[in-house]
Design a protein around this motif. Sequence first.
Motif, PDB file in Angstrom:
ATOM      1  N   SER A   1      32.236  33.132  64.814  1.00 46.39           N
ATOM      2  CA  SER A   1      31.954  31.805  65.377  1.00 46.39           C
ATOM      3  C   SER A   1      30.890  31.161  64.494  1.00 46.39           C
ATOM      4  N   CYS A   2      30.566  29.925  64.803  1.00 42.57           N
ATOM      5  CA  CYS A   2      29.654  29.148  63.959  1.00 42.57           C
ATOM      6  C   CYS A   2      28.302  29.822  63.780  1.00 42.57           C
ATOM      7  N   CYS A   3      27.854  29.854  62.549  1.00 38.75           N
ATOM      8  CA  CYS A   3      26.511  30.353  62.227  1.00 38.75           C
ATOM      9  C   CYS A   3      25.598  29.152  61.926  1.00 38.75           C
ATOM     10  N   LEU A   4      24.328  29.427  61.694  1.00 37.87           N
ATOM     11  CA  LEU A   4      23.346  28.350  61.555  1.00 37.87           C
ATOM     12  C   LEU A   4      22.640  28.451  60.208  1.00 37.87           C
ATOM     13  N   TYR A   5      22.576  27.304  59.509  1.00 37.42           N
ATOM     14  CA  TYR A   5      21.965  27.231  58.180  1.00 37.42           C
ATOM     15  C   TYR A   5      20.811  26.230  58.197  1.00 37.42           C
ATOM     16  N   PRO A   6      19.656  26.598  58.732  1.00 36.33           N
ATOM     17  CA  PRO A   6      18.531  25.658  58.847  1.00 36.33           C
ATOM     18  C   PRO A   6      18.083  25.087  57.502  1.00 36.33           C
ATOM     19  N   ARG A   7      18.021  25.949  56.474  1.00 39.46           N
ATOM     20  CA  ARG A   7      17.625  25.476  55.141  1.00 39.46           C
ATOM     21  C   ARG A   7      18.834  24.978  54.357  1.00 39.46           C
ATOM     22  N   GLY A   8      19.962  25.625  54.582  1.00 43.69           N
ATOM     23  CA  GLY A   8      21.181  25.284  53.856  1.00 43.69           C
ATOM     24  C   GLY A   8      21.565  26.301  52.805  1.00 43.69           C
ATOM     25  N   ASP A   9      20.637  27.192  52.446  1.00 42.94           N
ATOM     26  CA  ASP A   9      20.931  28.179  51.408  1.00 42.94           C
ATOM     27  C   ASP A   9      20.883  29.613  51.935  1.00 42.94           C
ATOM     28  N   GLU A  10      20.978  29.787  53.247  1.00 36.69           N
ATOM     29  CA  GLU A  10      20.927  31.113  53.835  1.00 36.69           C
ATOM     30  C   GLU A  10      22.127  31.970  53.418  1.00 36.69           C
ATOM     31  N   THR A  11      21.930  33.270  53.390  1.00 36.82           N
ATOM     32  CA  THR A  11      23.059  34.179  53.265  1.00 36.82           C
ATOM     33  C   THR A  11      23.831  34.164  54.589  1.00 36.82           C
ATOM     34  N   LEU A  12      25.028  34.712  54.573  1.00 32.26           N
ATOM     35  CA  LEU A  12      25.824  34.748  55.806  1.00 32.26           C
ATOM     36  C   LEU A  12      25.094  35.560  56.877  1.00 32.26           C
ATOM     37  N   GLN A  13      24.483  36.672  56.509  1.00 35.40           N
ATOM     38  CA  GLN A  13      23.741  37.466  57.480  1.00 35.40           C
ATOM     39  C   GLN A  13      22.575  36.666  58.061  1.00 35.40           C
ATOM     40  N   GLU A  14      21.836  35.978  57.219  1.00 36.15           N
ATOM     41  CA  GLU A  14      20.717  35.173  57.704  1.00 36.15           C
ATOM     42  C   GLU A  14      21.208  34.067  58.642  1.00 36.15           C
ATOM     43  N   ALA A  15      22.356  33.461  58.322  1.00 34.53           N
ATOM     44  CA  ALA A  15      22.910  32.393  59.161  1.00 34.53           C
ATOM     45  C   ALA A  15      23.397  32.941  60.495  1.00 34.53           C
ATOM     46  N   GLU A  16      23.983  34.131  60.475  1.00 32.78           N
ATOM     47  CA  GLU A  16      24.375  34.776  61.735  1.00 32.78           C
ATOM     48  C   GLU A  16      23.151  34.967  62.619  1.00 32.78           C
ATOM     49  N   GLU A  17      22.115  35.545  62.057  1.00 31.81           N
ATOM     50  CA  GLU A  17      20.918  35.868  62.836  1.00 31.81           C
ATOM     51  C   GLU A  17      20.180  34.621  63.307  1.00 31.81           C
TER      52      GLU A  17
ATOM     53  N   THR B   1      40.760  45.088  62.839  1.00 30.70           N
ATOM     54  CA  THR B   1      39.322  44.864  62.692  1.00 30.70           C
ATOM     55  C   THR B   1      38.870  45.044  61.248  1.00 30.70           C
ATOM     56  N   GLU B   2      39.512  45.955  60.532  1.00 32.83           N
ATOM     57  CA  GLU B   2      39.144  46.233  59.148  1.00 32.83           C
ATOM     58  C   GLU B   2      39.125  44.969  58.296  1.00 32.83           C
ATOM     59  N   TYR B   3      40.088  44.071  58.537  1.00 34.09           N
ATOM     60  CA  TYR B   3      40.128  42.818  57.776  1.00 34.09           C
ATOM     61  C   TYR B   3      38.856  41.999  58.011  1.00 34.09           C
ATOM     62  N   PHE B   4      38.475  41.855  59.278  1.00 34.80           N
ATOM     63  CA  PHE B   4      37.299  41.051  59.604  1.00 34.80           C
ATOM     64  C   PHE B   4      36.007  41.718  59.122  1.00 34.80           C
ATOM     65  N   LEU B   5      35.995  43.036  59.046  1.00 37.01           N
ATOM     66  CA  LEU B   5      34.831  43.733  58.501  1.00 37.01           C
ATOM     67  C   LEU B   5      34.546  43.309  57.063  1.00 37.01           C
ATOM     68  N   HIS B   6      35.594  42.932  56.349  1.00 40.95           N
ATOM     69  CA  HIS B   6      35.437  42.521  54.953  1.00 40.95           C
ATOM     70  C   HIS B   6      35.132  41.024  54.816  1.00 40.95           C
ATOM     71  N   CYS B   7      35.545  40.203  55.789  1.00 39.29           N
ATOM     72  CA  CYS B   7      35.414  38.744  55.658  1.00 39.29           C
ATOM     73  C   CYS B   7      34.189  38.165  56.368  1.00 39.29           C
ATOM     74  N   LEU B   8      33.830  38.739  57.514  1.00 38.37           N
ATOM     75  CA  LEU B   8      32.717  38.198  58.280  1.00 38.37           C
ATOM     76  C   LEU B   8      31.399  38.795  57.798  1.00 38.37           C
ATOM     77  N   GLY B   9      30.303  38.328  58.402  1.00 38.83           N
ATOM     78  CA  GLY B   9      28.991  38.870  58.065  1.00 38.83           C
ATOM     79  C   GLY B   9      28.783  40.219  58.722  1.00 38.83           C
ATOM     80  N   PRO B  10      27.642  40.851  58.475  1.00 38.58           N
ATOM     81  CA  PRO B  10      27.390  42.195  59.009  1.00 38.58           C
ATOM     82  C   PRO B  10      27.351  42.271  60.524  1.00 38.58           C
ATOM     83  N   HIS B  11      27.054  41.152  61.205  1.00 34.38           N
ATOM     84  CA  HIS B  11      27.062  41.147  62.669  1.00 34.38           C
ATOM     85  C   HIS B  11      28.472  40.891  63.237  1.00 34.38           C
ATOM     86  N   LEU B  12      29.428  40.643  62.374  1.00 35.36           N
ATOM     87  CA  LEU B  12      30.812  40.333  62.786  1.00 35.36           C
ATOM     88  C   LEU B  12      30.843  39.157  63.767  1.00 35.36           C
ATOM     89  N   LYS B  13      30.059  38.137  63.471  1.00 33.90           N
ATOM     90  CA  LYS B  13      30.028  36.934  64.313  1.00 33.90           C
ATOM     91  C   LYS B  13      31.180  36.016  63.919  1.00 33.90           C
TER      92      LYS B  13
END
Length: 357
Positions: free
Chosen positions: A97-113, A83-95
């Motif tokens: 799977s596909c995230c969403l970029y409505p504007r296109g310039d979201e941070t990874l956390q914003e895209a997760e949410e 899990t430690e590896y994914f803690l460093h690579c994924l966003g804070p929600h550890l999602k």
Amino acid sequence: MAWTSRAYEACFGAAVRAMEKGWVPDSVVRTGIRSLLRGRLESCAGGAESEQNNLMDFVRELRSMPVAVKTERANEQHYEVPTEYFLHCLGPHLKYSCCLYPRGDETLQEAEEAMLELYCKRAQLQDGQDVLELGCGWGSLCLYVAAKYPNSRVTAISNSKTQKEFIDAKAKERNLGNLAVLTQDMAFYGEKGESPGSFDRVLSVEMFEHMKNYGELLRRVSQWMKPESLLFVHIFAHRKYAYHYVVENEDDWMTKHFFEGGTMPSDDLLLYFQEDLKIEDHWRVNGKHYSKTLEAWLQEMDKKKDVCFPIISKTYGKEQEIVWWTRWRVFYMACSELFKYNDGEEWMVGHYLFRKP
């Protein structure tokens, strides 16, 4: 013809070995990936009549198969690294799977949410419901739902004791007393009538791609649903072709190392399995959203090489550290190229809402 095939296999094998030693620039790797994707589309194409016949043959084949195959191997491929590896690579929600970029310039956390919020909207979640998540990973969705709907009772099923322990710890840390995690293998769970309870909503994010017999899977899931309840499914898919991930040639690199026993559904595949649940709504998410997600994971991996590389080395051994560092990087690149192919209009994400009559 046989000689040509053997020559291709030999050349491709040599190219892969060079790539896995880190000798091939990313730009060249990506060009090769796009070439393989073109080859995949050419092998699937055959005219409207032939393509539909192939799809129906695929549906019939799935009906004759177990709910899932080679699940242990698939788990080893993806979750052999800790899990430690994914803690460093994924966003804070550890999602994962596909995230969403409505504007296109979201941070990874914003895209997760943004994607987590979209699930809540499309699944028609409300506070006070009994909610079940199938295949919960590190808990990005079940933890989010439990926090957003404090009067709901959330149950999540994972086939990993490590992931259950991680989610339990996070729930305790966040004072979430409305979340329970069960450790079960969805390939077999429910086969003999086992039940996690009765639910108003069932959610599944990128689990169905690891399954085969969707008819039997949906039958089992329907047994856990209250009348008029809803099942929301998120899968990745091709817009019209469905195929298995099997190792047949040297160029089946993705299957061999990351997705053995998996399925690439077509966008309409689940619609052929409505015996127990009826489709109520169906959406598409352009593949470029997933490509952006994967590029963000790759960027995080590269940025944090000083901590990620030792994890890879410890997991796979000193002799294989370069190989597996490269394989994980190429995995992200290969998936990114797949989802942004043809401007994200070939491989994409499908969202489905089924109702139990």
